[in-house]
Design a protein around this motif. Structure first.
Motif, short mmCIF file in Angstrom:
data_model
loop_
_atom_site.label_atom_id
_atom_site.label_comp_id
_atom_site.label_asym_id
_atom_site.label_seq_id
_atom_site.Cartn_x
_atom_site.Cartn_y
_atom_site.Cartn_z
N ILE A 10 0.84 -1.20 0.00
CA ILE A 10 0.00 0.00 0.00
C ILE A 10 0.87 1.25 0.00
N GLN A 11 0.52 2.21 -0.85
CA GLN A 11 1.20 3.48 -0.86
C GLN A 11 0.88 4.24 0.41
N ARG A 12 1.86 4.99 0.93
CA ARG A 12 1.69 5.69 2.20
C ARG A 12 1.04 7.07 2.04
N ILE A 13 0.68 7.45 0.82
CA ILE A 13 -0.03 8.70 0.58
C ILE A 13 -0.88 8.51 -0.67
N ASP A 14 -2.02 9.22 -0.73
CA ASP A 14 -2.84 9.10 -1.94
C ASP A 14 -2.75 10.37 -2.77
N SER A 15 -3.47 10.39 -3.87
CA SER A 15 -3.38 11.50 -4.82
C SER A 15 -3.91 12.81 -4.24
N GLU A 16 -4.70 12.72 -3.16
CA GLU A 16 -5.24 13.92 -2.53
C GLU A 16 -4.33 14.45 -1.43
N GLY A 17 -3.23 13.75 -1.18
CA GLY A 17 -2.29 14.21 -0.16
C GLY A 17 -2.59 13.71 1.23
N HIS A 18 -3.47 12.71 1.36
CA HIS A 18 -3.77 12.15 2.68
C HIS A 18 -2.72 11.10 3.03
N ALA A 19 -1.99 11.32 4.12
CA ALA A 19 -0.91 10.41 4.52
C ALA A 19 -1.45 9.29 5.40
N ALA A 20 -0.83 8.12 5.28
CA ALA A 20 -1.21 6.98 6.12
C ALA A 20 -0.82 7.24 7.57
N ASN A 21 -1.51 6.58 8.48
CA ASN A 21 -1.19 6.62 9.92
C ASN A 21 -1.21 8.05 10.46
N PHE A 22 -2.06 8.88 9.91
CA PHE A 22 -2.12 10.27 10.37
C PHE A 22 -2.99 10.35 11.62
N VAL A 23 -2.45 10.95 12.68
CA VAL A 23 -3.16 11.06 13.95
C VAL A 23 -2.91 12.45 14.54
N HIS A 76 -0.52 17.67 0.66
CA HIS A 76 -0.56 17.31 2.08
C HIS A 76 -0.27 18.51 2.96
N PHE A 77 0.82 19.20 2.69
CA PHE A 77 1.22 20.29 3.59
C PHE A 77 0.43 21.57 3.36
N ILE A 82 -3.16 25.11 6.38
CA ILE A 82 -4.48 25.73 6.51
C ILE A 82 -5.12 25.36 7.85
N ILE A 83 -4.99 24.10 8.24
CA ILE A 83 -5.64 23.62 9.47
C ILE A 83 -4.87 24.03 10.72
N TYR A 84 -3.53 23.85 10.68
CA TYR A 84 -2.75 23.98 11.92
C TYR A 84 -1.80 25.17 11.95
N GLY A 85 -1.50 25.75 10.82
CA GLY A 85 -0.52 26.83 10.80
C GLY A 85 0.88 26.32 10.52
N LYS A 86 1.88 26.88 11.17
CA LYS A 86 3.27 26.52 10.92
C LYS A 86 3.52 25.04 11.21
N GLN A 87 4.47 24.47 10.46
CA GLN A 87 4.79 23.06 10.59
C GLN A 87 6.27 22.88 10.95
N VAL A 88 6.52 22.29 12.10
CA VAL A 88 7.88 21.89 12.46
C VAL A 88 7.93 20.38 12.29
N ILE A 89 8.61 19.93 11.25
CA ILE A 89 8.64 18.51 10.88
C ILE A 89 9.83 17.84 11.56
N ILE A 90 9.55 16.83 12.36
CA ILE A 90 10.61 16.06 13.01
C ILE A 90 10.62 14.66 12.41
N ASN A 91 11.68 14.36 11.68
CA ASN A 91 11.80 13.06 11.00
C ASN A 91 12.77 12.19 11.81
N LEU A 92 12.26 11.08 12.36
CA LEU A 92 13.03 10.27 13.30
C LEU A 92 13.61 9.00 12.68
#
Length: 353
Positions: A10-23, A76-77, A82-92
């Motif tokens: 399964i792809q982890r994102i779709d054409s609409e920008g919805h990411a898998a396991n988003f919580v 996606h972003f 639009i929903i949350y404002g600024k994004q600080v992305i932490i990639n672990l």
């Protein structure tokens, strides 16, 4: 190979920008009519990638060579800003080995998008914390402390007046956005809670959360339970690394429990996940029924053994009733019935084969 032994790629994102396991996770505080909250998000790396089950413990991530990664990434972003404002992305994820191309692709996408609303931080969790050095997580917390202060948190006083607003969120991810992600989210939430309780006057200046033993225990368990709830939905077991979340320390017993949960995940993901995936696809409408297919995919085919067993049981029950009603009048029927009943286990074994 039976369908139950296949886990669909399964792809982890779709054409609409919805990411898998988003919580989205919101930590809420109520005190004397005042309310405070701190929101964080987690989600899979928003490019077109997948992992094909091949009986390896960690299947190699495969990044699509034909998909338009920037299109899905930007969709996606754009929605996240639009929903949350600024994004600080932490990639672990790991910055070497099979996970390295994913980290590089993520960093490239952020750089190419060139948005002033996004900041990218790569932190190799496993490398930094190897040899049980989990105290080194403070390196990441120190790195993002100023950013967290800038994003702030939401606070409304007892009169209903908004005192502060949260200007953005931390968006954390690892490979499955479960174990490493939850550890970091709990630490960020804890730092925000410290500031909120001081602002509300619950803690005096200089007081620390770790000094409140009873509250510490409840708070850590709440985040560990949150980790387990997310992990059970996706992986079928509780989360890994929860010994640290519950106690603040990494223990050898915790390592053993992680090994046990990892073994269960391996089995479920490779040998028993097909039915669950089919169920998810059915409820989401991703499974399309062929109108020309006469056999329903929801029915289980029954062969002659399943049809014969009820008939044999009815005949046996009937013979018993006859024996009881005609006891002493028909020795032949009685002996025949007893013989038939003695043969039932033999018939059952044949039908169960």
């Amino acid at each position: 190979m039976p369908r139950d032994e296949i886990r669909v790629q399964i792809q982890r994102i779709d054409s609409e920008g919805h990411a898998a396991n988003f919580v989205e996770t919101e930590q809420i505080v109520h005190y004397n009519g005042s309310k405070a909250s701190f929101v964080q998000t987690r989600g899979s790396i928003p490019v077109f990638w997948s992992q094909r089950p091949n009986l390896k413990y960690k299947p190699r991530p495969q990044i699509s060579k034909v998909a338009n990664h920037m299109d899905g990434f930007q969709r996606h972003f754009d929605s996240q800003v639009i929903i949350y404002g600024k994004q600080v992305i932490i990639n672990l994820i790991n910055q070497k080995g099979s996970e390295k191309p994913l980290e590089q692709t993520f960093a490239t996408m952020v750089s190419s998008l060139g948005s002033g609303m996004m900041r990218y931080i790569a932190f190799d969790f496993h490398k930094e914390c190897k040899n049980m050095r989990w105290d080194r997580l403070s390196i990441l917390l120190d790195q993002v402390a100023e950013m967290q202060d800038e994003l702030s948190y939401f606070l409304v006083d007892s009169a209903g007046q908004v005192v502060t607003n949260q200007e953005g969120v931390f968006r954390s991810n690892c490979m499955d956005c479960l174990d490493r992600t939850n550890v970091i989210q709990s630490l960020l939430a804890r730092r925000s809670l410290q500031a909120q309780l001081q602002r509300l006057g619950v803690l005096h200046v200089g007081q620390k959360l770790e000094e409140q033993d009873e509250f510490e225990k409840i708070y850590k368990n709440a985040w560990a339970d949150n980790a387990n709830a997310c992990a059970k939905q996706y992986a079928g077991t509780g989360a890994l690394k929860t010994d640290f979340t519950r106690t603040g320390k990494r223990t050898h017993l915790g390592l053993i429990m992680d090994g046990w949960n990892s073994m269960i995940r391996y089995y479920k993901n490779n040998f028993s996940d097909g039915f669950r995936q089919d169920s998810i696809d059915l409820f989401l409408g991703n499974y399309s029924v062929d109108e020309l297919e006469s056999h329903s995919p929801l029915s289980v085919p029954r062969d002659w053994k399943f049809l014969a067993l009820p008939i044999i049981m009815v005949v046996a029950f009937s013979m018993c009733i006859i024996c009881l009603l005609m006891a002493g009048k028909s020795a032949l029927i009685s002996h025949s019935s007893i013989y038939f009943l003695e043969c039932l286990p033999f018939f059952y074994n044949i039908l169960s084969f």
